[in-house]
Design a protein around this motif. Structure first.
Motif, PDB file in Angstrom:
ATOM      1  N   LYS A  18      -6.751   4.913  -1.893  1.00  0.00           N
ATOM      2  CA  LYS A  18      -5.783   4.816  -1.073  1.00  0.00           C
ATOM      3  C   LYS A  18      -4.289   5.828  -0.796  1.00  0.00           C
ATOM      4  O   LYS A  18      -4.020   5.733   0.116  1.00  0.00           O
ATOM      5  CB  LYS A  18      -4.800   3.596  -2.029  1.00  0.00           C
ATOM      6  N   LEU A  19      -4.572   6.263  -2.207  1.00  0.00           N
ATOM      7  CA  LEU A  19      -3.888   8.239  -1.407  1.00  0.00           C
ATOM      8  C   LEU A  19      -4.787   8.641  -0.865  1.00  0.00           C
ATOM      9  O   LEU A  19      -4.409   9.466   0.337  1.00  0.00           O
ATOM     10  CB  LEU A  19      -3.246   8.920  -2.841  1.00  0.00           C
ATOM     11  N   ARG A  20      -6.014   8.609  -0.340  1.00  0.00           N
ATOM     12  CA  ARG A  20      -6.656   9.298   0.319  1.00  0.00           C
ATOM     13  C   ARG A  20      -6.893   8.827   1.588  1.00  0.00           C
ATOM     14  O   ARG A  20      -6.767   9.850   2.357  1.00  0.00           O
ATOM     15  CB  ARG A  20      -8.138   9.238   0.023  1.00  0.00           C
ATOM     16  N   ASP A  21      -6.612   8.110   1.341  1.00  0.00           N
ATOM     17  CA  ASP A  21      -6.306   7.035   2.928  1.00  0.00           C
ATOM     18  C   ASP A  21      -4.690   7.929   3.994  1.00  0.00           C
ATOM     19  O   ASP A  21      -4.931   8.015   4.838  1.00  0.00           O
ATOM     20  CB  ASP A  21      -6.185   5.346   3.309  1.00  0.00           C
ATOM     21  N   LEU A  22      -3.885   7.703   2.658  1.00  0.00           N
ATOM     22  CA  LEU A  22      -2.626   7.826   3.596  1.00  0.00           C
ATOM     23  C   LEU A  22      -2.900   9.704   3.645  1.00  0.00           C
ATOM     24  O   LEU A  22      -2.202  10.000   4.975  1.00  0.00           O
ATOM     25  CB  LEU A  22      -1.531   7.843   1.998  1.00  0.00           C
ATOM     26  N   ALA A  23      -3.165  10.614   3.538  1.00  0.00           N
ATOM     27  CA  ALA A  23      -3.063  11.841   4.047  1.00  0.00           C
ATOM     28  C   ALA A  23      -4.108  12.129   5.437  1.00  0.00           C
ATOM     29  O   ALA A  23      -3.390  12.025   6.237  1.00  0.00           O
ATOM     30  CB  ALA A  23      -4.481  12.958   2.872  1.00  0.00           C
ATOM     31  N   ARG A  52       0.783  -1.143  -0.129  1.00  0.00           N
ATOM     32  CA  ARG A  52      -0.167   0.323   0.171  1.00  0.00           C
ATOM     33  C   ARG A  52       1.169   1.000   0.171  1.00  0.00           C
ATOM     34  O   ARG A  52       0.689   2.193  -0.811  1.00  0.00           O
ATOM     35  CB  ARG A  52      -1.629  -0.153   1.399  1.00  0.00           C
ATOM     36  N   ILE A  53       2.034   1.281   1.152  1.00  0.00           N
ATOM     37  CA  ILE A  53       3.040   2.458   1.094  1.00  0.00           C
ATOM     38  C   ILE A  53       3.361   2.600  -0.083  1.00  0.00           C
ATOM     39  O   ILE A  53       3.573   3.646  -1.116  1.00  0.00           O
ATOM     40  CB  ILE A  53       3.868   2.636   1.959  1.00  0.00           C
ATOM     41  N   ALA A  54       3.624   1.782  -1.244  1.00  0.00           N
ATOM     42  CA  ALA A  54       4.916   1.609  -2.752  1.00  0.00           C
ATOM     43  C   ALA A  54       3.198   2.083  -3.536  1.00  0.00           C
ATOM     44  O   ALA A  54       3.830   2.763  -4.633  1.00  0.00           O
ATOM     45  CB  ALA A  54       5.119   0.167  -2.544  1.00  0.00           C
ATOM     46  N   ALA A  55       2.385   2.109  -3.317  1.00  0.00           N
ATOM     47  CA  ALA A  55       1.246   2.671  -3.909  1.00  0.00           C
ATOM     48  C   ALA A  55       1.384   3.976  -4.116  1.00  0.00           C
ATOM     49  O   ALA A  55       1.167   4.728  -4.956  1.00  0.00           O
ATOM     50  CB  ALA A  55      -0.176   1.716  -3.941  1.00  0.00           C
ATOM     51  N   SER A  56       1.693   4.670  -3.131  1.00  0.00           N
ATOM     52  CA  SER A  56       1.303   5.685  -2.951  1.00  0.00           C
ATOM     53  C   SER A  56       2.629   6.566  -3.022  1.00  0.00           C
ATOM     54  O   SER A  56       2.185   7.563  -3.323  1.00  0.00           O
ATOM     55  CB  SER A  56       1.363   6.424  -0.767  1.00  0.00           C
ATOM     56  N   PHE A  57       3.697   6.175  -3.194  1.00  0.00           N
ATOM     57  CA  PHE A  57       4.809   6.360  -3.498  1.00  0.00           C
ATOM     58  C   PHE A  57       5.443   6.271  -4.835  1.00  0.00           C
ATOM     59  O   PHE A  57       6.697   6.669  -6.172  1.00  0.00           O
ATOM     60  CB  PHE A  57       6.050   5.756  -2.318  1.00  0.00           C
TER      61      PHE A  57
END
Lengths: 119, 411
Positions: free
Chosen positions: B207-212, B141-146
């Motif tokens: 995924k990115l919304r979650d990361l915020a 999940r982190i990989a997808a965000s970065f």
């Protein structure tokens, strides 16, 4: 933990060792630094090294010894010496490394010593 | 029985979410072995899922997980060869015996955050490492965000954890003399995690919304652990200001909506109010810094819209201040636009010309389009907008630029 501090000096810095004007300040700085480490009890061992022009490199290929004059590779910074320190963690090692006279005229590499396997 | 099982699963999940970072921090603080702590925790959570439904939820779920995880680390260390590793595990098990109450362990997450953002750790790994160890997010999940592959991110994280263990990076709060720089590194890592989400202006990627949200969670945690640091307040304020507007940044059809035409009814008033409160607390410390300045800029932007007044003068001063704290390409570009909006497009063009290595930086060309437009050079504005569109990887932004969005509100 044991760490090796590798003192890398620029050629110009190393040249101060034999410069009649600058040698005293050069050695004074290193002696004070090494003494400080020894007195605080963190120093396991350490030495200054002679310059790479008295270095010899050997390699064995197909059973043949290839001995050459000088270091393996020419780099801008020269390994001028090393110490082994016994400190609690990387930050403590970094703190000592930051005091080395060559840290602003070269660099200091900090390598953890590989712990020997338990017998 | 089924209900019991579901309750146990929920309890284990809740314990995992709220205490993951705490448990990793405590388990790894002696051994410095984050990977081993994570493996042991995974074992403990698995054990909880089988035992809790059968035996009931323990009185102190977190203490239970801790004890099981510690035993698991002890067993793993027994299989290991190095005396040093065994020694630190023995010390940890001693600590366990010394603890009077099972729930008496302190919060080591701050030390864990400092470890993740230690200058000896690869900069690219710092934010991902923090997301994984403090929040328990998985590498995929982190990989997808970065925007890197799962394998690459996995390697990066493994390497960073190995470095922490083998280079002997201490789980400790830095000395006061060093603390400001080290806190700055922690803040930058959190902001990098948030920035990754923010760049996804489409907001389409769940995924990115979650990361915020996760990044804001980290900042809230840091706010709690370092209650007196104004830069921590500044970062939290900045992220809340940006997050408050997230729903308004896209139209229903996905088109990019610039700040000056956003539908303010979509802004989160509660987040803005909270952001303002943190900024006020920070101001009382009278120690300005990069993140406080960025938060103040976002605050002024919001006030500009809400009051209809123009604050271009104060914005210029804030951007000048920010450029002193953090002269990054992004900041210098934004500062030039602020000067242009304040009636000085000629100076802004000079500033843009002085920014090094910006030729492939998309915001540079978008800014150039706007500044050229304000300076009356329509042809240059359209040309820059086309370059900016070509450098954008976002269809909404591309369309906005090619339709002449740089002209501002067309009246």
């Amino acid at each position: 933990m044991h760490y090796m501090l590798l003192f890398n000096e620029k050629a110009e810095e190393l040249g101060k060792r034999t410069d009649s004007v600058k040698a005293e300040a050069y050695w004074g700085g290193w002696t004070a630094y090494m003494q400080a480490m020894a007195q605080s009890g963190v120093m396991v061992s350490g030495n200054a090294l002679q310059p790479p022009d008295v270095s010899t490199t050997i390699r064995v290929e197909n059973g043949l010894r290839h001995v050459v004059d000088g270091p393996f590779a020419d780099t801008k910074e020269i390994l001028g010496g090393y110490v082994i320190l016994d400190v609690t963690d990387l930050d403590a090692a970094l703190e000592w490394a930051a005091r080395a006279p060559c840290v602003s005229a070269g660099s200091v590499e900090i390598r953890p010593v590989l712990a020997s396997p338990a017998g | 029985m089924d209900r019991e099982r579901r309750a146990a699963a929920r309890e284990a999940e809740a314990a995992a979410r709220s205490s993951y970072g705490k448990l990793v921090a405590i388990l790894a603080s002696r051994t410095r072995d984050i990977a081993a702590a994570e493996d042991a925790l995974a074992d403990a959570f698995a054990a909880a899922l089988t035992q809790w439904p059968r035996d009931g939820i323990p009185a102190n779920p977190i203490g239970w997980l801790m004890t099981v995880a510690r035993r698991s680390i002890g067993r793993a260390a027994g299989r290991r060869r190095t005396a040093e590793a065994a020694e630190s595990v023995l010390r940890m098990l001693d600590d366990e015996r010394d603890e009077a109450k099972p729930d008496s362990f302190g919060d080591d997450r701050l030390a864990l955050m400092f470890v993740c953002a230690h200058p000896a750790i690869d900069g690219e790994a710092q934010a991902p490492l923090m997301l994984q160890t403090v929040l328990g997010l998985d590498a995929e999940r982190i990989a997808a965000s970065f925007l890197v592959s799962g394998a690459t991110m996995g390697q990066r994280l493994v390497r960073a954890k190995r470095k922490i263990r083998d280079a002997g990076i201490a789980f400790a709060i830095p000395d006061p003399g060093e603390a400001p720089a080290r806190i700055g590194a922690v803040l930058s890592a959190i902001y990098a995690a948030y920035g990754t989400a923010w760049e996804d202006v489409t907001g389409a990627d769940g995924k990115l919304r979650d990361l915020a949200t996760e990044a804001i969670w980290l900042a809230r945690l840091l706010r709690q652990l370092l209650p007196d640091d104004p830069e921590v307040m500044g970062l939290l304020s900045l992220m809340l200001h940006c997050q408050a507007r997230s729903a308004a940044r896209r139209s229903a059809t996905g088109a990019f909506v610039p700040l000056d035409v956003q539908d303010m009814t979509l802004w989160s008033r509660s987040m803005i109010a909270e952001a303002e409160a943190h900024l006020r607390s920070a101001a009382r410390k009278a120690a300005p810094g990069r993140f406080q300045t960025e938060a103040a800029i976002q605050s002024l932007h919001a006030h500009q819209r809400m009051t209809g007044e123009r604050f271009t003068g104060p914005l210029v001063r804030l951007y000048d201040t920010l450029a002193r704290f953090a002269p990054t390409t992004g900041v210098l570009v934004a500062r030039a636009v602020a000067h242009a909006e304040n009636g000085n497009p000629a100076a802004a063009l000079v500033q843009l010309d002085q920014i090094p290595d910006a030729a492939r930086y998309q915001p540079f060309w978008a800014a150039r389009a706007r500044v050229s437009w304000l300076s009356g050079n329509e042809e240059a504005a359209w040309a820059s907008a086309r370059t900016a569109a070509g450098l954008s990887n976002d269809a909404g932004v591309r369309a906005f630029l090619l339709a002449g969005g740089f002209r501002g509100r067309v009246r």
